[in-house]
Write an enzyme that holds these catalytic residues in place. Structure first.
Site, PDB file in Angstrom:
ATOM      1  N   ALA A  12      76.988 -47.103 -80.909  1.00  0.00           N
ATOM      2  CA  ALA A  12      75.800 -47.881 -81.301  1.00  0.00           C
ATOM      3  C   ALA A  12      75.593 -49.114 -80.431  1.00  0.00           C
ATOM      4  O   ALA A  12      74.702 -49.919 -80.706  1.00  0.00           O
ATOM      5  CB  ALA A  12      75.917 -48.288 -82.770  1.00  0.00           C
ATOM      6  N   TYR A 151      81.425 -32.124 -68.146  1.00  0.00           N
ATOM      7  CA  TYR A 151      80.429 -32.603 -69.119  1.00  0.00           C
ATOM      8  C   TYR A 151      79.779 -31.424 -69.848  1.00  0.00           C
ATOM      9  O   TYR A 151      79.668 -31.427 -71.081  1.00  0.00           O
ATOM     10  CB  TYR A 151      79.372 -33.471 -68.425  1.00  0.00           C
ATOM     11  N   THR A 186      68.746 -44.088 -70.660  1.00  0.00           N
ATOM     12  CA  THR A 186      69.663 -45.007 -71.359  1.00  0.00           C
ATOM     13  C   THR A 186      70.640 -45.510 -70.288  1.00  0.00           C
ATOM     14  O   THR A 186      70.382 -45.365 -69.099  1.00  0.00           O
ATOM     15  CB  THR A 186      70.460 -44.245 -72.450  1.00  0.00           C
TER      16      THR A 186
HETATM   17  P1  NDP Z   1      74.720 -44.723 -73.348  1.00  0.00           P
HETATM   18  O1  NDP Z   1      75.676 -44.827 -72.229  1.00  0.00           O
HETATM   19  O2  NDP Z   1      73.547 -45.615 -73.365  1.00  0.00           O
HETATM   20  O3  NDP Z   1      75.504 -44.880 -74.741  1.00  0.00           O
HETATM   21  C1  NDP Z   1      76.758 -44.278 -74.946  1.00  0.00           C
HETATM   22  C2  NDP Z   1      77.408 -44.899 -76.162  1.00  0.00           C
HETATM   23  O4  NDP Z   1      78.666 -44.246 -76.393  1.00  0.00           O
HETATM   24  C3  NDP Z   1      77.706 -46.374 -75.956  1.00  0.00           C
HETATM   25  O5  NDP Z   1      77.385 -47.054 -77.141  1.00  0.00           O
HETATM   26  C4  NDP Z   1      79.198 -46.414 -75.703  1.00  0.00           C
HETATM   27  O6  NDP Z   1      79.728 -47.624 -76.218  1.00  0.00           O
HETATM   28  C5  NDP Z   1      79.658 -45.241 -76.561  1.00  0.00           C
HETATM   29  N1  NDP Z   1      80.979 -44.739 -76.165  1.00  0.00           N
HETATM   30  C6  NDP Z   1      81.347 -44.175 -74.999  1.00  0.00           C
HETATM   31  N2  NDP Z   1      82.663 -43.894 -75.012  1.00  0.00           N
HETATM   32  C7  NDP Z   1      83.143 -44.289 -76.236  1.00  0.00           C
HETATM   33  C8  NDP Z   1      84.411 -44.261 -76.862  1.00  0.00           C
HETATM   34  N3  NDP Z   1      85.507 -43.769 -76.255  1.00  0.00           N
HETATM   35  N4  NDP Z   1      84.507 -44.730 -78.124  1.00  0.00           N
HETATM   36  C9  NDP Z   1      83.429 -45.227 -78.757  1.00  0.00           C
HETATM   37  N5  NDP Z   1      82.208 -45.294 -78.229  1.00  0.00           N
HETATM   38  C10 NDP Z   1      82.060 -44.820 -76.971  1.00  0.00           C
HETATM   39  O7  NDP Z   1      74.257 -43.187 -73.357  1.00  0.00           O
HETATM   40  P2  NDP Z   1      73.326 -42.344 -74.354  1.00  0.00           P
HETATM   41  O8  NDP Z   1      72.810 -43.189 -75.441  1.00  0.00           O
HETATM   42  O9  NDP Z   1      72.390 -41.596 -73.522  1.00  0.00           O
HETATM   43  O10 NDP Z   1      74.407 -41.321 -74.906  1.00  0.00           O
HETATM   44  C11 NDP Z   1      74.619 -41.095 -76.285  1.00  0.00           C
HETATM   45  C12 NDP Z   1      74.959 -39.628 -76.486  1.00  0.00           C
HETATM   46  O11 NDP Z   1      73.846 -38.829 -76.101  1.00  0.00           O
HETATM   47  C13 NDP Z   1      76.144 -39.136 -75.663  1.00  0.00           C
HETATM   48  O12 NDP Z   1      76.915 -38.258 -76.460  1.00  0.00           O
HETATM   49  C14 NDP Z   1      75.473 -38.362 -74.526  1.00  0.00           C
HETATM   50  O13 NDP Z   1      76.316 -37.361 -74.020  1.00  0.00           O
HETATM   51  C15 NDP Z   1      74.283 -37.783 -75.264  1.00  0.00           C
HETATM   52  N6  NDP Z   1      73.165 -37.338 -74.454  1.00  0.00           N
HETATM   53  C16 NDP Z   1      72.546 -38.194 -73.587  1.00  0.00           C
HETATM   54  C17 NDP Z   1      71.465 -37.747 -72.836  1.00  0.00           C
HETATM   55  C18 NDP Z   1      70.779 -38.615 -71.834  1.00  0.00           C
HETATM   56  O14 NDP Z   1      70.043 -38.061 -70.982  1.00  0.00           O
HETATM   57  N7  NDP Z   1      70.922 -39.923 -71.883  1.00  0.00           N
HETATM   58  C19 NDP Z   1      70.965 -36.372 -72.986  1.00  0.00           C
HETATM   59  C20 NDP Z   1      71.713 -35.575 -73.907  1.00  0.00           C
HETATM   60  C21 NDP Z   1      72.745 -36.059 -74.627  1.00  0.00           C
HETATM   61  P3  NDP Z   1      80.938 -48.479 -75.606  1.00  0.00           P
HETATM   62  O15 NDP Z   1      80.905 -48.291 -74.126  1.00  0.00           O
HETATM   63  O16 NDP Z   1      80.626 -49.875 -76.049  1.00  0.00           O
HETATM   64  O17 NDP Z   1      82.150 -47.916 -76.263  1.00  0.00           O
HETATM   65  C1  8X3 Z   2      72.671 -35.563 -70.568  1.00  0.00           C
HETATM   66  C2  8X3 Z   2      71.568 -34.817 -69.948  1.00  0.00           C
HETATM   67  O1  8X3 Z   2      70.970 -33.094 -68.189  1.00  0.00           O
HETATM   68  O2  8X3 Z   2      72.282 -35.014 -67.477  1.00  0.00           O
HETATM   69  O3  8X3 Z   2      73.304 -34.810 -71.542  1.00  0.00           O
HETATM   70  O4  8X3 Z   2      73.267 -33.275 -68.765  1.00  0.00           O
HETATM   71  S1  8X3 Z   2      72.057 -34.013 -68.531  1.00  0.00           S
END
Ligand code: NDP
Ligand code: 8X3
Length: 251
Positions: A12, A151, A186
Site C-alpha cells: 500500500a 516474473y 506505477t
Molecule cells: P509499485 O511498485 O508501485 O508497488 C508495489 C508495492 O509492493 C509497493 O507498495 C511495495 O512497497 C510493495 N512490495 C514490494 N515488495 C514487497 C515486500 N517484500 N513486502 C511488502 N511489500 C512489498 O507497483 P504496482 O502497484 O504496479 O504493483 C502492485 C502489484 O500489481 C504487483 O503485484 C505487480 O506485480 C502487479 N501488477 C502490476 C502491473 C503494472 O503494469 N504496474 C500490471 C499487472 C500486475 P515497499 O517497497 O514499500 O515494500
Molecule cells: C506487469 C505487466 O506486462 O510488464 O505485470 O508483465 S507486464
C-alpha cells in the site's frame, strides 16, 4: 458502501495498493496498510480521513507475516477484505542474465508472500463465514513474454494458487477474485529497471496506460457486489493494449 469492513492491503506504499487503500477508505472501510516503507504508510495514514492502521511488513518473511497479523490490536483483527497485492518485477532479460537473487525476490514476494498473507488471513474469514480476497495477478500470468521468465512464472503461479484456493474455499462464504492487470503506470517499471527513470518512463511513452486508480475502481466495485455475487476473474487492460507485448503507440 464498505462501512464496517476491515481491509488489509499489502503493497500500500505505492501504485495499485495505495490507490486501493485510498478508495476503500473513501468507501468507508477501516484499512490496514502494509509495505516495507513505513514512512510512506504513515504519510498515507496521516492524509486519509478515517481509521487507517499502518503496519510495516515484508511479505516475503513468512514468520513475520504470521506474527504481525497475530499481534494486531484486537479491533483490527477481524479482517474481512484482503487485497493481496504486494509484488515486483526485477529485471527484464534472458533468464541466464537475470541475477538469481532477483528470481528469488520475485518468487518470494509474488508467490510465497501472497501465500503467507492468504494463509494468515483466511482462517478468520472462514470461521466467520464471510470475506473478500482479491489476488493481484497479471496479464503476464496468462501470457509469457521474452525477458520475463521469473516474473511471468510468478504470476502464472498466482493464477494457479487462486484456482486452488477457490476449491479450498468452496462452501465457506468467502469470495475470491483474481485481478490480472495489463499495463499500469506505477513505480513498477522504476523498480523493474533498478531506479532507471528514463527506461521506466519509456514503457509508458506515447500510449495511454491504466492508472492505479483504474485498477482500484475495478477492485472497489468487485468487493461491493451483493453477497450472492462472486466476480471470479478479471483481465483489465488499457484500450491501447491487446496482448502482453502488443501496445499501440502514437508515433
Ligand atoms: P509499485 O511498485 O508501485 O508497488 C508495489 C508495492 O509492493 C509497493 O507498495 C511495495 O512497497 C510493495 N512490495 C514490494 N515488495 C514487497 C515486500 N517484500 N513486502 C511488502 N511489500 C512489498 O507497483 P504496482 O502497484 O504496479 O504493483 C502492485 C502489484 O500489481 C504487483 O503485484 C505487480 O506485480 C502487479 N501488477 C502490476 C502491473 C503494472 O503494469 N504496474 C500490471 C499487472 C500486475 P515497499 O517497497 O514499500 O515494500
Ligand atoms: C506487469 C505487466 O506486462 O510488464 O505485470 O508483465 S507486464
Amino acid at each position: 458502501m464498505l462501512v464496517e469492513r476491515t481491509a488489509l492491503v499489502t503493497g500500500a506504499s505505492s501504485g495499485i495498493g495505495e490507490a486501493c487503500a485510498r478508495q476503500l477508505a473513501r468507501a468507508g472501510a477501516r484499512v490496514i496498510v502494509t509495505a516495507r516503507r513505513r514512512d510512506r504508510l504513515e504519510a498515507l495514514a496521516a492524509e486519509l480521513d478515517g481509521p487507517i492502521h499502518p503496519l510495516e511488513l515484508d511479505v516475503s518473511d513468512h514468520h513475520a507475516v504470521q506474527r504481525a497479523l497475530d499481534e494486531l490490536p484486537t479491533e483490527w483483527r477481524d479482517i474481512d477484505l484482503l487485497v493481496n497485492n504486494a509484488g515486483l518485477a526485477a529485471g527484464l532479460g534472458p533468464l541466464w542474465d537475470n541475477a538469481p537473487a532477483d528470481w528469488w525476490a520475485m518468487l518470494d514476494t509474488n508467490v510465497a508472500g501472497a501465500m503467507s498473507v492468504a494463509a494468515a488471513v483466511l482462517p478468520g474469514m472462514v470461521e466467520r463465514g464471510r470475506g473478500d480476497v482479491i489476488m493481484i495477478g497479471s496479464i503476464a500470468g496468462r501470457e509469457a513474454y521474452p525477458g520475463g521468465a521469473a516474473y511471468c512464472a510468478s504470476k502464472a503461479a498466482v493464477h494457479q494458487l487462486t484456482d486452488a484456493l477457490r476449491g479450498d474455499l468452496h462452501g465457506t462464504g468467502v469470495r475470491l477474485c483474481l485481478v490480472e492487470p495489463g499495463m499500469v503506470e506505477t513505480e513498477f517499471s522504476l523498480v523493474r529497471f533498478g531506479g532507471d527513470a528514463d527506461r521506466a518512463a519509456a514503457v509508458y511513452q506515447d500510449t495511454t496506460p491504466l492508472t492505479a486508480d483504474d485498477v482500484a475502481d475495478v477492485i472497489t466495485w468487485i468487493v461491493d457486489r451483493p453477497d450472492h455475487v462472486e466476480v471470479a476473474d478479471v483481465l483489465v487492460m488499457p484500450t491501447a493494449q491487446s496482448a502482453a507485448t502488443r501496445v499501440e503507440r502514437r508515433r
